[in-house]
Design a protein around this motif. Structure first.
Motif, short mmCIF file in Angstrom:
data_model
loop_
_atom_site.label_atom_id
_atom_site.label_comp_id
_atom_site.label_asym_id
_atom_site.label_seq_id
_atom_site.Cartn_x
_atom_site.Cartn_y
_atom_site.Cartn_z
N THR A 42 0.82 -1.22 0.00
CA THR A 42 0.00 0.00 0.00
C THR A 42 0.85 1.27 0.00
OG1 THR A 42 -0.24 -0.19 2.40
CG2 THR A 42 -2.02 -1.05 1.06
N GLU A 43 2.03 1.23 0.60
CA GLU A 43 2.90 2.41 0.58
C GLU A 43 3.43 2.66 -0.83
OE1 GLU A 43 4.43 5.85 2.13
OE2 GLU A 43 3.08 4.44 3.09
N ALA A 44 3.70 1.62 -1.59
CA ALA A 44 4.10 1.78 -2.99
C ALA A 44 2.94 2.41 -3.77
CB ALA A 44 4.49 0.44 -3.60
N GLU A 45 1.72 1.97 -3.48
CA GLU A 45 0.54 2.55 -4.13
C GLU A 45 0.43 4.03 -3.80
OE1 GLU A 45 -2.86 0.25 -2.87
OE2 GLU A 45 -2.39 -1.38 -4.26
N ARG A 46 0.57 4.37 -2.53
CA ARG A 46 0.43 5.75 -2.09
C ARG A 46 1.52 6.64 -2.68
NH1 ARG A 46 2.34 9.38 0.78
NH2 ARG A 46 4.04 8.22 1.69
N THR A 47 2.75 6.16 -2.66
CA THR A 47 3.89 6.97 -3.10
C THR A 47 3.91 7.15 -4.62
OG1 THR A 47 5.18 6.20 -1.21
CG2 THR A 47 6.41 7.15 -3.05
N LEU A 48 3.65 6.08 -5.35
CA LEU A 48 3.81 6.13 -6.80
C LEU A 48 2.50 6.23 -7.58
CD1 LEU A 48 6.68 3.55 -6.88
CD2 LEU A 48 6.87 5.98 -7.38
N GLY A 49 1.38 6.03 -6.90
CA GLY A 49 0.09 6.21 -7.55
C GLY A 49 -0.43 5.03 -8.33
N TYR A 50 0.35 3.98 -8.47
CA TYR A 50 -0.09 2.79 -9.19
C TYR A 50 -0.70 1.80 -8.21
CZ TYR A 50 2.98 4.36 -12.98
OH TYR A 50 3.59 5.09 -13.95
N GLN A 51 -1.86 1.25 -8.56
CA GLN A 51 -2.46 0.19 -7.77
C GLN A 51 -1.71 -1.11 -8.06
OE1 GLN A 51 -5.13 0.74 -5.54
NE2 GLN A 51 -4.46 2.82 -6.03
N ALA A 52 -1.73 -2.02 -7.12
CA ALA A 52 -1.02 -3.30 -7.28
C ALA A 52 -1.45 -4.01 -8.56
CB ALA A 52 -1.25 -4.20 -6.07
N LYS A 53 -2.74 -3.98 -8.86
CA LYS A 53 -3.23 -4.68 -10.05
C LYS A 53 -2.69 -4.06 -11.35
CE LYS A 53 -7.58 -2.14 -10.02
NZ LYS A 53 -9.00 -2.22 -9.77
N GLU A 54 -2.29 -2.78 -11.30
CA GLU A 54 -1.74 -2.13 -12.49
C GLU A 54 -0.30 -2.55 -12.77
OE1 GLU A 54 -3.00 2.26 -13.03
OE2 GLU A 54 -3.01 1.90 -10.86
N VAL A 55 0.45 -2.86 -11.74
CA VAL A 55 1.87 -3.18 -11.92
C VAL A 55 2.18 -4.67 -11.87
CG1 VAL A 55 2.64 -0.94 -11.05
CG2 VAL A 55 2.43 -2.87 -9.47
N ARG A 56 1.27 -5.45 -11.33
CA ARG A 56 1.51 -6.89 -11.22
C ARG A 56 1.75 -7.47 -12.62
NH1 ARG A 56 -2.60 -8.14 -8.08
NH2 ARG A 56 -1.45 -7.65 -6.22
N GLY A 57 2.87 -8.17 -12.78
CA GLY A 57 3.23 -8.77 -14.05
C GLY A 57 4.16 -7.91 -14.90
N LEU A 58 4.29 -6.61 -14.56
CA LEU A 58 5.21 -5.75 -15.30
C LEU A 58 6.64 -6.00 -14.84
CD1 LEU A 58 3.38 -2.29 -15.22
CD2 LEU A 58 3.48 -3.93 -17.10
N GLN A 59 7.59 -5.78 -15.72
CA GLN A 59 9.00 -5.88 -15.35
C GLN A 59 9.37 -4.71 -14.44
OE1 GLN A 59 9.62 -9.31 -16.74
NE2 GLN A 59 11.51 -8.29 -16.27
N TRP A 60 10.26 -4.95 -13.50
CA TRP A 60 10.76 -3.92 -12.58
C TRP A 60 11.19 -2.68 -13.35
CZ3 TRP A 60 11.91 -2.78 -7.43
CH2 TRP A 60 12.95 -1.88 -7.21
N ASP A 61 11.93 -2.88 -14.45
CA ASP A 61 12.49 -1.75 -15.21
C ASP A 61 11.43 -0.88 -15.86
OD1 ASP A 61 15.04 -2.48 -14.49
OD2 ASP A 61 15.47 -3.52 -16.36
N VAL A 62 10.22 -1.37 -16.03
CA VAL A 62 9.15 -0.54 -16.60
C VAL A 62 8.77 0.55 -15.62
CG1 VAL A 62 6.73 -0.54 -17.35
CG2 VAL A 62 8.28 -2.36 -18.10
N ILE A 63 8.69 0.21 -14.34
CA ILE A 63 8.31 1.17 -13.31
C ILE A 63 9.53 1.93 -12.79
CG2 ILE A 63 7.19 1.44 -11.04
CD1 ILE A 63 5.28 0.58 -13.26
N PHE A 64 10.67 1.29 -12.72
CA PHE A 64 11.89 1.88 -12.17
C PHE A 64 13.03 1.83 -13.20
CE2 PHE A 64 9.61 -0.23 -8.61
CZ PHE A 64 9.22 0.91 -7.92
N PRO A 65 12.90 2.54 -14.32
CA PRO A 65 13.90 2.42 -15.40
C PRO A 65 15.30 2.92 -15.03
CG PRO A 65 12.35 4.19 -15.87
CD PRO A 65 11.84 3.47 -14.67
N LYS A 66 15.42 3.79 -14.03
CA LYS A 66 16.72 4.36 -13.68
C LYS A 66 17.30 3.78 -12.39
CE LYS A 66 15.52 8.75 -15.83
NZ LYS A 66 15.25 10.17 -15.59
N SER A 67 16.78 2.64 -11.96
CA SER A 67 17.20 2.11 -10.66
C SER A 67 18.62 1.58 -10.65
CB SER A 67 16.25 1.00 -10.21
OG SER A 67 16.46 -0.18 -10.97
#
Length: 156
Positions: A42-67
């Motif tokens: 839920t803190e990831a949802e709050r901080t980044l605005g994406y709900q879990a269902k929106e990011v589930r299955g996406l590659q890490w680099d899609v959400i965090f390309p500069k990590s």
């Protein structure tokens, strides 16, 4: 280091929060061994605005390309700890600091990568503001024909 305590929540805990003790402000992202996001608290949802269902299955680099996280190295046992910027769903720039660890099954086979982090944007804002003021001051002195006199707030 003292053990982390589970934070008190007013709503239902996510599956992640039932397993991993978190504190207020802890962002938890869980990946499978191919780098797909399988957990998002839920803190990831709050901080980044994406709900879990929106990011589930996406590659890490899609959400965090500069990590700078190298999944192959992490799966090989190398820890990842670092800070980077990413973009929230609403377009805001967010500065994050993350640490990763691997989770193995009873046979020792790695099954998950757990990344815990914090939003450190508010820490960097005063630094960015000071750098902007410094840039303006240097520009002022470069454009000044005669010179610049700097006075304190008391006029000295």
């Amino acid at each position: 280091m003292a053990p982390r305590r589970k934070k008190a929540r007013s709503g239902p805990a996510t599956e992640i929060e039932k397993i991993i003790p978190v504190e207020e402000g802890d962002i938890v992202v869980v990946m499978d061994t191919s780098g797909r996001i399988v957990g998002w608290n839920t803190e990831a949802e709050r901080t980044l605005g994406y709900q879990a269902k929106e990011v589930r299955g996406l590659q890490w680099d899609v959400i965090f390309p500069k990590s700078g996280l190298n999944l192959k190295s992490v799966l090989g046992g190398e820890e990842f700890a670092g800070g980077f910027e990413t973009q929230a769903k609403d377009g805001r720039s967010v500065s994050l600091c993350f640490y990763s660890t691997i989770v193995s099954d009873r046979s020792g086979k790695t099954t998950r990568v757990v990344c815990m982090g914090r939003d450190v944007t508010s820490f960097w804002q005063p630094v960015d503001q000071a750098q902007e003021v410094e840039k303006k001051f240097h520009l002022l002195t470069e454009l000044s024909v005669d010179g610049v006199i700097v006075l304190s707030t008391r006029g000295e």
